[in-house]
Design an enzyme around this catalytic site. Structure first.
Site: not given
Ligand code: MV4
Length: 679
Positions: A120, A239, A296
């Protein structure tokens, strides 16, 4: 780079995404190879594929995550390319490298792009250099408290402390003012150290009502890059995305193109190829900030397909085979609005605990240009503990958000599943609550509207109780007709089950339980010329008895009724003594409490005249017209490897016997009728 389309691809995944990819491959005339584990030996994706290779035991780490075995399967079958789907190996750089080494095309981005987006913080550094907007903050190497505190003071509170090694919401901590900073930092570092083994922190301006808006990008091997607009995925729980939509509501053309161009910049900054998603936080003032990039095809890609009319898996196959993008940016337009709801085997009333079990009944909404169901399961399949408990993705489209939302709530009410707990009612409540219809949505939506979404208002049974009772009468009559049709004298009066008695009303008493409350329901069958109507009386503890004038009929699993002039219908699922009524406003589950028929061991059995459960009539001890004594054995049934003796509940005359020896009997079916002597 010349292009040559694959003739055979291997799908290194399972469930709905494997089925979805196979569908597009078939449409393109490409042969497909599935891979499967023990648990998936008979699953839908294996049956849909042209060939299938066994990987190993059910746990993913012993099957779907074994890159060597997947590559071996591709080589064994001559698959030229591997589609990884999402999850599993889809963002595994080593697997991507292995494919290249074996000269098998990995249908996805280059390994360098996967690696670049894997961290990240590295991703944020790359995006900063590419002038992609980041949330104002500090993500430097100096981790001293004084520097971190100064960064927080400079940007203003509230701030968000984020573990660099974290992600998906893990290792985040809000700090609302300077006096809390030191303690908040210490706590965040401790948590990061224990969770990720790395307590490096970044400090960001905390956006208190952000939306999660992501852009679908596509890049080919010829320098072309387009964005296929945005998806709003703000409705999340811990999430995990719950409902996604495209396009994002209240998105101006200007903001759309700014975010789209920014997403393209992000993709080009890492030499991206194939389908990718750039996630942004969209603040209430219209500013947006890079969050992360997913390398993806996303679970929620179908909403983009519905509004653009593009098949993104086809795009993936064409781009991976070296073709140029099928559309230019100018050729891509938004048409209408789409939602996706993720149907899960989980219990929203038990902290969303995953559920397992057999899908004993599975009925999906009818698919059309407005309704699409992407699923990997069929009725009778098991939802196992080994994999993500997603049952399906329900995707709907219509010309406007309002119309699409209407499609969503209707389709959810038509999604009927028995045998495993699902989140369908939770999704229905969410999709039909006013804040969702008004698009008053940010990432805190579910928490903010908890009571609206989790309301468990007691279901009024005004219509459903009589429907359930009427169903039982009609289905018993139908069973008897079927049984009679098999006898040598189908029209014999002894074969009918309308409980008809000479000069007497036909009475059918039932006990039905709903949410642990028992209702005594009596259905009196009245004749009106050649047809019947029913007076249904309902009594329960402390409630006033009501009587309704009803008519009805059953066609397949559809019950149609008229109750005191109210005409409606329900889909019925009857399993043993459980009756589920699927209505447009949800499912109503009843238990048909059978009279205690006793059994061969207990002395004080009180005969009831209905079958205690599915079984076989093994012997008939009386004949019609006999006078029997109370508790006299009448018939013996075999069920669940036990014999059950049905005894006379009181002294009386045997009127009719509805089954023959050796015949199968449904649970709850009336076996014989008896007129008590005193009546
Ligand atoms: C944020 C934020 C508010 N302000 N960063 C959650 C996981 C990761 N994707 C980033 N997340 C957030 N970062 C700042 N500066 C709020 C979230 C957030 C969130 C973001 C997207 C979707 C759902 C979310 C749920 C909670 C918090």
């Amino acid at each position: 780079m010349t292009s040559k389309m694959f003739t055979k691809i291997l799908i290194a995944n399972r469930g709905e995404i494997a089925c979805r990819v196979i569908k597009t491959a078939k449409k393109m005339g490409i042969l497909t190879v599935a891979v499967y584990s023990d648990a998936d030996a008979e699953s839908l994706h294996v049956h849909m594929a042209d060939e299938a290779i066994y990987l190993g035991p059910s746990p993913s780490r012993e099957s779907y995550l074994l890159g060597d075995k997947v590559i071996e399967a591709a080589k064994r079958t001559g698959a030229q390319a591997i589609h990884p789907g999402y999850g599993f190996l889809s963002e595994n750089a080593d697997f991507c490298r292995q494919c290249a080494k074996e000269n098998i095309t990995f249908i996805g981005p280059p390994v360098a792009a996967i690696e670049a987006m894997g961290s990240k913080s590295a991703a944020k550094n790359i995006m900063e250099k590419a002038n992609v907007p980041l949330v104002p903050g500090y993500h430097g190497d100096d981790q001293s408290e004084v520097i971190l505190k100064k960064a927080a003071d400079d940007m203003g509170y509230p701030v968000l402390l984020k573990a660099t090694a974290g992600g998906g919401g893990k290792g985040m901590r809000q700090v609302w003012n300077g006096s809390e900073f030191s303690e908040g930092l210490a706590a965040a570092k401790r948590e990061a150290k224990s969770s990720f083994g790395d307590d490096t922190m970044l400090v960001e301006k905390y956006l208190t009502q952000p939306r999660h808006v992501e852009i679908q990008v596509f890049c080919d091997n010829h320098g072309h890059a387009v964005y296929l607009f945005e998806r709003d995925c703000s409705v999340q729980r811990r999430h995990q995305k719950v409902i996604e939509e495209a396009p994002a509501f209240s998105m101006s053309e200007d903001l759309r193109s700014k975010m789209g161009e920014s997403a393209i910049q992000s993709a080009q900054a890492i030499g991206y190829r194939g389908a990718g998603t750039v996630e942004f936080l969209l603040d209430v003032d219209g500013s947006f900030y890079f969050m992360e990039m997913n390398t993806r095809l996303q679970v929620e890609h179908p909403v983009t397909e519905m509004i653009t009319g593009q098949d993104l898996v086809e795009w993936q196959l064409r781009v991976a085979a070296g073709e140029i993008l099928p559309k230019t940016q100018e050729e891509l337009v938004i048409n209408g609005h789409a939602f996706e709801a993720r149907i899960y085997a989980e219990d929203p009333n038990n902290d969303f605990l995953p559920a397992t079990g057999k899908l004993t009944f599975l009925q999906t909404p009818i698919e059309s240009k407005n309704v699409r169901v992407d699923t990997g399961v069929r009725q009778g399949d098991e939802v196992s503990v080994f994999y993500d408990p997603m049952i399906a993705k329900l995707i709907v489209w219509d010309e406007t958000r309002e119309k699409a939302l209407q499609r969503l709530s209707k389709a959810l009410s038509e999604y009927r599943i028995n045998g495993v707990t699902t989140n369908i009612d939770f999704l229905y409540n969410l999709a039909t609550c006013e804040p969702f219809a008004k698009a008053d949505i940010d990432t805190g939506f579910i928490e903010k509207n908890h009571d609206l979404i989790f309301h468990n208002d007691s279901q009024t049974l005004a219509n459903e109780l009589p429907m359930a009772a009427l169903y039982l009468v009609l289905s018993q009559a139908k069973n008897a007709e079927l049984a009679a049709a098999k006898t040598h004298d189908p029209h014999s009066p002894w074969n009918n089950t309308n409980a008809w008695r000479l000069n007497e009303a036909s009475i059918h008493p039932f006990t039905l339980s709903h949410n642990d409350i028992e209702y005594q329901v009596v259905v009196e069958q009245k004749r009106q010329g050649v047809s019947s109507y029913y007076l249904i009386s309902i009594a329960s503890e402390g409630a006033v008895e009501i009587t309704l004038d009803c008519q009805g009929n059953i066609t397949g699993d559809l019950l149609q009724v008229s109750i005191d002039g109210y005409r409606s219908h329900a889909t019925i699922v009857h399993c043993d003594n459980r009756i589920s009524l699927y209505r447009q406003n949800g499912v109503f589950n009843f238990i048909h409490i059978l009279p205690d028929c006793g059994d061969s061991t207990s002395d004080d059995a009180h005969g009831g005249l209905v079958a205690p459960m599915n079984g076989t009539m093994v012997s008939i001890l009386i004949t019609a017209g006999d006078l029997v004594e109370k508790d006299q054995p009448l018939v013996i049934m075999e069920a669940m490897k036990m014999e059950h003796t049905i005894r006379a509940p009181n002294k009386g005359i045997v009127d009719a016997i509805f089954f023959k020896e050796g015949e199968m009997v449904d649970g709850g079916a009336e076996l014989l009728s008896l007129t008590a002597e005193e009546e």
